[in-house]
Design a protein around this motif. Structure first.
Motif, PDB file in Angstrom:
ATOM      1  N   GLU A  59     -36.585   4.861  -3.199  1.00 12.92           N
ATOM      2  CA  GLU A  59     -37.821   4.680  -3.960  1.00 12.92           C
ATOM      3  C   GLU A  59     -38.642   3.453  -3.547  1.00 12.92           C
ATOM      4  N   ASP A  60     -37.972   2.366  -3.166  1.00 15.45           N
ATOM      5  CA  ASP A  60     -38.670   1.096  -2.935  1.00 15.45           C
ATOM      6  C   ASP A  60     -39.494   1.134  -1.651  1.00 15.45           C
ATOM      7  N   ASP A  61     -40.722   0.616  -1.726  1.00 14.90           N
ATOM      8  CA  ASP A  61     -41.626   0.620  -0.570  1.00 14.90           C
ATOM      9  C   ASP A  61     -41.284  -0.438   0.476  1.00 14.90           C
ATOM     10  N   ASP A  62     -40.378  -1.355   0.146  1.00 17.39           N
ATOM     11  CA  ASP A  62     -40.060  -2.432   1.086  1.00 17.39           C
ATOM     12  C   ASP A  62     -38.716  -2.223   1.785  1.00 17.39           C
ATOM     13  N   LYS A  63     -38.154  -1.008   1.686  1.00 15.26           N
ATOM     14  CA  LYS A  63     -36.867  -0.723   2.315  1.00 15.26           C
ATOM     15  C   LYS A  63     -36.936   0.623   3.024  1.00 15.26           C
ATOM     16  N   LEU A  64     -36.331   0.677   4.201  1.00 17.40           N
ATOM     17  CA  LEU A  64     -36.253   1.922   4.960  1.00 17.40           C
ATOM     18  C   LEU A  64     -34.831   2.040   5.484  1.00 17.40           C
ATOM     19  N   THR A  65     -34.207   3.183   5.264  1.00  9.95           N
ATOM     20  CA  THR A  65     -32.829   3.344   5.730  1.00  9.95           C
ATOM     21  C   THR A  65     -32.580   4.747   6.264  1.00  9.95           C
ATOM     22  N   PHE A  66     -31.693   4.808   7.239  1.00 10.50           N
ATOM     23  CA  PHE A  66     -31.200   6.070   7.778  1.00 10.50           C
ATOM     24  C   PHE A  66     -29.680   5.985   7.883  1.00 10.50           C
ATOM     25  N   ILE A  67     -29.028   7.106   7.675  1.00 14.21           N
ATOM     26  CA  ILE A  67     -27.605   7.240   7.979  1.00 14.21           C
ATOM     27  C   ILE A  67     -27.500   7.634   9.452  1.00 14.21           C
ATOM     28  N   VAL A  68     -26.552   7.034  10.157  1.00 12.53           N
ATOM     29  CA  VAL A  68     -26.323   7.318  11.576  1.00 12.53           C
ATOM     30  C   VAL A  68     -25.211   8.362  11.689  1.00 12.53           C
ATOM     31  N   LEU A  69     -25.542   9.478  12.334  1.00  9.46           N
ATOM     32  CA  LEU A  69     -24.556  10.519  12.610  1.00  9.46           C
ATOM     33  C   LEU A  69     -24.220  10.522  14.089  1.00  9.46           C
ATOM     34  N   SER A  70     -22.969  10.787  14.412  1.00  6.24           N
ATOM     35  CA  SER A  70     -22.605  11.069  15.795  1.00  6.24           C
ATOM     36  C   SER A  70     -23.173  12.441  16.132  1.00  6.24           C
ATOM     37  N   ALA A  71     -24.016  12.510  17.147  1.00  6.32           N
ATOM     38  CA  ALA A  71     -24.632  13.794  17.520  1.00  6.32           C
ATOM     39  C   ALA A  71     -23.569  14.808  17.913  1.00  6.32           C
ATOM     40  N   ASP A  72     -22.557  14.382  18.673  1.00  9.11           N
ATOM     41  CA  ASP A  72     -21.498  15.311  19.093  1.00  9.11           C
ATOM     42  C   ASP A  72     -20.718  15.841  17.901  1.00  9.11           C
ATOM     43  N   LEU A  73     -20.313  14.932  16.993  1.00  8.42           N
ATOM     44  CA  LEU A  73     -19.563  15.366  15.816  1.00  8.42           C
ATOM     45  C   LEU A  73     -20.388  16.317  14.960  1.00  8.42           C
ATOM     46  N   TYR A  74     -21.673  16.040  14.837  1.00  9.24           N
ATOM     47  CA  TYR A  74     -22.514  16.905  14.017  1.00  9.24           C
ATOM     48  C   TYR A  74     -22.688  18.283  14.667  1.00  9.24           C
ATOM     49  N   ARG A  75     -22.876  18.308  15.969  1.00  8.76           N
ATOM     50  CA  ARG A  75     -23.033  19.591  16.654  1.00  8.76           C
ATOM     51  C   ARG A  75     -21.771  20.445  16.528  1.00  8.76           C
ATOM     52  N   GLN A  76     -20.606  19.781  16.554  1.00 11.11           N
ATOM     53  CA  GLN A  76     -19.336  20.501  16.438  1.00 11.11           C
ATOM     54  C   GLN A  76     -19.087  21.009  15.018  1.00 11.11           C
ATOM     55  N   SER A  77     -19.369  20.173  14.019  1.00 16.37           N
ATOM     56  CA  SER A  77     -18.975  20.486  12.634  1.00 16.37           C
ATOM     57  C   SER A  77     -20.107  21.012  11.754  1.00 16.37           C
ATOM     58  N   LYS A  78     -21.356  20.672  12.103  1.00 14.14           N
ATOM     59  CA  LYS A  78     -22.519  20.962  11.246  1.00 14.14           C
ATOM     60  C   LYS A  78     -22.338  20.344   9.844  1.00 14.14           C
ATOM     61  N   ASP A  79     -21.522  19.278   9.786  1.00 14.92           N
ATOM     62  CA  ASP A  79     -21.206  18.604   8.527  1.00 14.92           C
ATOM     63  C   ASP A  79     -21.643  17.147   8.636  1.00 14.92           C
ATOM     64  N   GLU A  80     -22.727  16.792   7.917  1.00  7.45           N
ATOM     65  CA  GLU A  80     -23.240  15.422   7.996  1.00  7.45           C
ATOM     66  C   GLU A  80     -22.203  14.397   7.572  1.00  7.45           C
ATOM     67  N   ILE A  81     -21.446  14.690   6.519  1.00  9.54           N
ATOM     68  CA  ILE A  81     -20.481  13.707   6.006  1.00  9.54           C
ATOM     69  C   ILE A  81     -19.415  13.422   7.059  1.00  9.54           C
ATOM     70  N   ALA A  82     -18.908  14.479   7.690  1.00  9.78           N
ATOM     71  CA  ALA A  82     -17.892  14.303   8.734  1.00  9.78           C
ATOM     72  C   ALA A  82     -18.451  13.554   9.934  1.00  9.78           C
ATOM     73  N   ALA A  83     -19.765  13.704  10.181  1.00 17.10           N
ATOM     74  CA  ALA A  83     -20.389  13.088  11.359  1.00 17.10           C
ATOM     75  C   ALA A  83     -20.915  11.680  11.102  1.00 17.10           C
ATOM     76  N   MET A  84     -20.871  11.203   9.851  1.00 17.12           N
ATOM     77  CA  MET A  84     -21.380   9.866   9.529  1.00 17.12           C
ATOM     78  C   MET A  84     -20.578   8.787  10.250  1.00 17.12           C
ATOM     79  N   VAL A  85     -21.297   7.864  10.918  1.00 18.02           N
ATOM     80  CA  VAL A  85     -20.612   6.745  11.574  1.00 18.02           C
ATOM     81  C   VAL A  85     -21.166   5.389  11.145  1.00 18.02           C
TER      82      VAL A  85
END
Length: 197
Positions: A59-85
């Motif tokens: 919600e806050d206008d002074d913060k920007l964040t992204f979760i980093v996923l391993s592209a390989d893990l995500y392509r293999q599992s299609k599961d963001e949680i499993a691919a979170m690094v």
């Protein structure tokens, strides 16, 4: 920040996705690690506090964040949680003296097995490029623990320059103004693809 709530950034090694409530349990698990909290100068939060923090990041206008996923893990599992690094963040503020708009950058690769694979480097470059293109900012800065030599070297390789050391906080600050030369370097260093999320 709502700017990125429907944005996925795709690189070669990593994919950046908005930090959502579904990511909080794994993020909370990471932050229960005392060594990781010390490296990131973070306080331990309860799970409800972590959900409130995630909501604030959205919600806050002074913060920007992204979760980093391993592209390989995500392509293999299609599961963001499993691919979170890890995650990458910006805190936006204006310097009272100069009036410059500053984005303070952070990067964390929380998964031990995912360190040393170039994820942090690419994720941070993607974040810097996205912020440069979508936010009204003049300069990036980072504040890094004095003992975290790996992070200091990474940002120095991004052409950040040390501007101060604060012994009481055991912290070093590095800065990078957004200039035409640096923009050219950044564009050559990383390619990103923006998709709908």
């Amino acid at each position: 920040m709502r700017l990125n709530e429907k944005t996925r950034i795709v690189g070669q090694r990593v994919i950046l996705v908005p930090y959502e409530a579904k990511h909080v349990p794994k993020y909370h698990q990471w932050m229960s690690n005392e060594a990781l909290r010390q490296l990131t100068a973070s306080e331990e939060l309860s799970l409800p506090e972590e959900y409130a923090m995630q909501h604030s990041w959205r919600e806050d206008d002074d913060k920007l964040t992204f979760i980093v996923l391993s592209a390989d893990l995500y392509r293999q599992s299609k599961d963001e949680i499993a691919a979170m690094v890890g995650d990458t963040n910006l805190f936006l503020h204006q310097d009272e003296d100069s009036g410059q708009k500053i984005a303070e950058a952070e990067i964390m690769i929380a998964e031990q097995d995912s360190r040393g694979k170039g994820y942090g480097r690419e994720a941070m470059l993607l974040m810097l490029k996205y912020a440069r293109d979508h936010l009204d900012i003049d300069k990036f800065e980072v504040k890094i623990d004095m003992d975290n030599v790996i992070s200091q070297r990474m940002f120095q390789s991004f052409k950040f320059v040390e501007t101060r050391r604060v012994e009481v906080f055991h912290e070093v600050t590095l800065e990078r103004s957004i200039t035409p030369d640096w923009n050219k370097w950044l564009d050559e260093e990383v390619k990103l693809k923006i998709e709908s999320y």
